[in-house]
Design an enzyme around this catalytic site. Structure first.
Site, PDB file in Angstrom:
ATOM      1  N   GLU A 167       0.803  -1.225   0.000  1.00 56.13           N
ATOM      2  CA  GLU A 167       0.000   0.000   0.000  1.00 56.13           C
ATOM      3  C   GLU A 167       0.840   1.282   0.000  1.00 56.13           C
ATOM      4  O   GLU A 167       0.710   2.112   0.901  1.00 56.13           O
ATOM      5  CB  GLU A 167      -0.973  -0.048   1.187  1.00 56.13           C
ATOM      6  CG  GLU A 167      -1.869  -1.286   1.111  1.00 56.13           C
ATOM      7  CD  GLU A 167      -2.897  -1.384   2.234  1.00 56.13           C
ATOM      8  OE1 GLU A 167      -2.805  -0.626   3.216  1.00 56.13           O
ATOM      9  OE2 GLU A 167      -3.806  -2.231   2.119  1.00 56.13           O
ATOM     10  N   ASN A 208       2.014  -4.624  -3.435  1.00 60.27           N
ATOM     11  CA  ASN A 208       0.615  -4.994  -3.211  1.00 60.27           C
ATOM     12  C   ASN A 208      -0.156  -3.734  -2.802  1.00 60.27           C
ATOM     13  O   ASN A 208       0.327  -2.936  -1.999  1.00 60.27           O
ATOM     14  CB  ASN A 208       0.587  -6.028  -2.059  1.00 60.27           C
ATOM     15  CG  ASN A 208      -0.740  -6.702  -1.852  1.00 60.27           C
ATOM     16  OD1 ASN A 208      -1.298  -7.275  -2.783  1.00 60.27           O
ATOM     17  ND2 ASN A 208      -1.253  -6.660  -0.621  1.00 60.27           N
ATOM     18  N   HIS A 245     -10.480  -5.563  -2.554  1.00 62.49           N
ATOM     19  CA  HIS A 245     -11.526  -5.441  -1.534  1.00 62.49           C
ATOM     20  C   HIS A 245     -12.682  -4.662  -2.169  1.00 62.49           C
ATOM     21  O   HIS A 245     -12.630  -3.437  -2.270  1.00 62.49           O
ATOM     22  CB  HIS A 245     -10.992  -4.713  -0.301  1.00 62.49           C
ATOM     23  CG  HIS A 245      -9.897  -5.448   0.394  1.00 62.49           C
ATOM     24  ND1 HIS A 245     -10.124  -6.614   1.100  1.00 62.49           N
ATOM     25  CD2 HIS A 245      -8.563  -5.213   0.477  1.00 62.49           C
ATOM     26  CE1 HIS A 245      -8.979  -7.053   1.605  1.00 62.49           C
ATOM     27  NE2 HIS A 245      -8.013  -6.226   1.230  1.00 62.49           N
ATOM     28  N   GLU A 273      -6.284 -10.327  -2.140  1.00 59.13           N
ATOM     29  CA  GLU A 273      -7.079 -10.200  -0.902  1.00 59.13           C
ATOM     30  C   GLU A 273      -8.566 -10.057  -1.219  1.00 59.13           C
ATOM     31  O   GLU A 273      -9.283  -9.266  -0.589  1.00 59.13           O
ATOM     32  CB  GLU A 273      -6.601  -8.985  -0.086  1.00 59.13           C
ATOM     33  CG  GLU A 273      -5.119  -9.007   0.228  1.00 59.13           C
ATOM     34  CD  GLU A 273      -4.662  -7.872   1.137  1.00 59.13           C
ATOM     35  OE1 GLU A 273      -5.517  -7.160   1.707  1.00 59.13           O
ATOM     36  OE2 GLU A 273      -3.445  -7.693   1.277  1.00 59.13           O
ATOM     37  N   ASP A 275     -12.321  -9.792  -1.394  1.00 57.35           N
ATOM     38  CA  ASP A 275     -13.598  -9.947  -0.692  1.00 57.35           C
ATOM     39  C   ASP A 275     -14.569  -8.962  -1.307  1.00 57.35           C
ATOM     40  O   ASP A 275     -14.170  -8.045  -2.028  1.00 57.35           O
ATOM     41  CB  ASP A 275     -13.515  -9.852   0.844  1.00 57.35           C
ATOM     42  CG  ASP A 275     -12.753  -8.656   1.380  1.00 57.35           C
ATOM     43  OD1 ASP A 275     -12.779  -7.604   0.729  1.00 57.35           O
ATOM     44  OD2 ASP A 275     -12.141  -8.777   2.461  1.00 57.35           O
TER      45      ASP A 275
HETATM   46  C1  XIL Z   1      -6.095  -6.493   7.946  1.00 53.58           C
HETATM   47  C2  XIL Z   1      -6.409  -7.684   8.833  1.00 53.58           C
HETATM   48  O1  XIL Z   1      -7.335  -8.515   8.167  1.00 53.58           O
HETATM   49  C3  XIL Z   1      -6.971  -7.212  10.154  1.00 53.58           C
HETATM   50  O2  XIL Z   1      -7.112  -8.305  11.050  1.00 53.58           O
HETATM   51  C4  XIL Z   1      -6.045  -6.164  10.777  1.00 53.58           C
HETATM   52  O3  XIL Z   1      -6.631  -5.636  11.947  1.00 53.58           O
HETATM   53  C5  XIL Z   1      -5.769  -5.052   9.794  1.00 53.58           C
HETATM   54  O4  XIL Z   1      -5.246  -5.597   8.599  1.00 53.58           O
HETATM   55  N1  XIL Z   1      -4.900  -4.724   3.338  1.00 53.58           N
HETATM   56  C6  XIL Z   1      -3.890  -5.550   3.736  1.00 53.58           C
HETATM   57  C7  XIL Z   1      -4.109  -6.458   4.889  1.00 53.58           C
HETATM   58  O5  XIL Z   1      -2.849  -5.626   3.081  1.00 53.58           O
HETATM   59  O6  XIL Z   1      -2.922  -6.674   5.639  1.00 53.58           O
HETATM   60  C8  XIL Z   1      -5.200  -5.962   5.796  1.00 53.58           C
HETATM   61  O7  XIL Z   1      -5.439  -6.956   6.789  1.00 53.58           O
HETATM   62  C9  XIL Z   1      -6.448  -5.659   5.001  1.00 53.58           C
HETATM   63  C10 XIL Z   1      -6.168  -4.583   3.998  1.00 53.58           C
END
Ligand code: XIL
Length: 385
Positions: A167, A208, A245, A273, A275
């Site tokens: 990020e 990422n 996401h 990731e 969802d």
């Molecule tokens: C999130 C986890 O799922 C949570 O449990 C934690 O509190 C915060 O991080 N992007 C990412 C992940 O790269 O590491 C994040 O994971 C979600 C967003």
């Protein structure tokens, strides 16, 4: 009569064959190969993987681990390799939680994506410990390179990939004002990648981010320019992870063409990731939900999987959960949930079947009745399929 070397069963089978031949019956055709019935097997037939996450909590949950082992062949530790866990104080390294997940995944024949080495981390999460943020700027580079070197060396030979930098961009495509950027400008990304490569020449090195999934947005263009610059400079970089996401019905425009333009720069791409959240009434059960949203989630999921399948250098899709029960959305997006392929009882949702079908699989675990997710009555029976 006893014929040496032949059991009664083989004799009977041989007689049956002779009878069949004499009766003129056609030899049975070889059965058609059954369509793969799990996400990982279906993905494997395309040369890809299907992954999910694992956490310390889920590792203690037999339902979660057996579902993950059945459906996934790639695992990302959710929080257990982040800086606050692995180096909470400078030079004080802890690997027990990450090791437990890596050892379990490897014992199941799964591969592992390491996550993550250098992340600004939103303040609310504090997954970048305060000591890093408080370092004098002229000490940040050495601390960052030491962290990268230590972690990559520890896991050398055990991981498929590392999310080296996570990020790096704001939504408008400017660099986040992290302590790393303050100390080194964008060069911090090159320094981190080089340190990672020096520590393990074989693990794949990724950048990422979220919000870079659509074609030609300020943020995806910023990532594109970064990748191009790194490649032009000869900095080691193997892949770009699109976090993905999403919200139901709001997929970014041009996911597939965006994957392709990155791949054309000479990197692998992956959905890291996934969802796809929707409004839910009760954050605990993540029900009731609107049936139309479940349909839309299935459609969206098929689109995301297909975009990967249609991109030669897209290596796989991972969702950010085992299932809804251990997904971050209800905590991080109040009023939203039901974002993954399995419900809070780890039963497959329509999106699971959509993903499986898109991958060329079929069947899979028993489809659940639709009412399961959208009637109040179902809430009570959440753990009994
Ligand atoms: C999130 C986890 O799922 C949570 O449990 C934690 O509190 C915060 O991080 N992007 C990412 C992940 O790269 O590491 C994040 O994971 C979600 C967003």
């Amino acid at each position: 009569m006893r014929i040496p070397g032949m059991t009664a069963a083989t004799i009977a089978a041989a007689c049956g064959l002779v009878l069949a031949l004499f009766s003129g019956a056609a030899a049975p055709a070889a059965p058609a190969a059954a369509a793969p019935s799990t996400l990982k097997e279906a993905a494997q037939t395309t040369g890809r993987y299907f992954g999910g996450i694992m956490s310390t909590n889920s590792l203690a949950n037999g339902t979660a681990t057996s579902l993950a082992a059945r459906e996934f062949d790639m695992i990302t530790p959710e929080n257990e390799m982040k800086w606050d866990t692995t180096e909470p104080n400078q030079g004080d390294f802890h690997y027990d939680r990450g090791d437990a997940i890596v050892d379990w995944a490897r014992s199941q024949g799964m591969r592992v994506r390491g996550h993550t080495l250098v992340w600004y981390s939103p303040d609310a999460d504090s997954q970048l410990p305060a000591w890093v943020k408080q370092l004098p700027l002229d000490q940040v580079r050495a601390a960052m390179e030491n962290h990268v070197t230590e972690l990559v060396s520890h896991y050398k030979g055990k991981l498929y990939a590392w999310d080296v930098v996570n990020e790096p961009f704001n939504d408008d495509g400017t660099y986040r004002n992290s302590v790393f950027h303050q100390a080194m400008g964008r060069d911090y990304i090159a320094h981190a990648l080089r340190a990672a490569r020096a520590a393990d020449p074989d693990v794949k090195l990724y950048l990422n981010d979220y919000g870079i999934e659509g074609d030609n947005t300020a943020k995806s263009n910023a990532m594109y320019d970064l990748v191009k610059w790194l490649k032009d400079e000869g900095v080691p970089l193997d892949g770009v992870g699109f976090e993905s996401h999403f919200q139901v019905g709001q997929l970014p425009h041009g996911i597939q063409s965006n994957m392709k333009r990155f791949a054309d720069l000479g990197v692998d791409v992956a959905v890291t990731e996934y969802d796809n959240r929707m409004p839910v009434t009760d954050p605990q059960t993540q029900r009731p939900v609107n049936p139309g949203d479940l349909n839309q989630q299935a459609t969206d999921t098929a689109s995301v999987v297909s975009a990967c399948l249609n991109t030669a250098r897209c290596v796989g899709v991972s969702q950010w959960a085992v299932g809804d029960a251990d997904n971050w959305v209800p905590h991080s997006f109040p009023g939203q949930g039901s974002a993954t392929l399995f419900d809070v009882g780890y039963a497959p949702k329509p999106a699971y079947h959509a993903a499986l079908n898109a991958l060329g699989g079929g069947g899979g675990t028993q489809p659940q009745p639709w009412g399961r997710w959208n009637t109040a009555d179902e809430i009570r029976g959440v753990n009994s399929p």
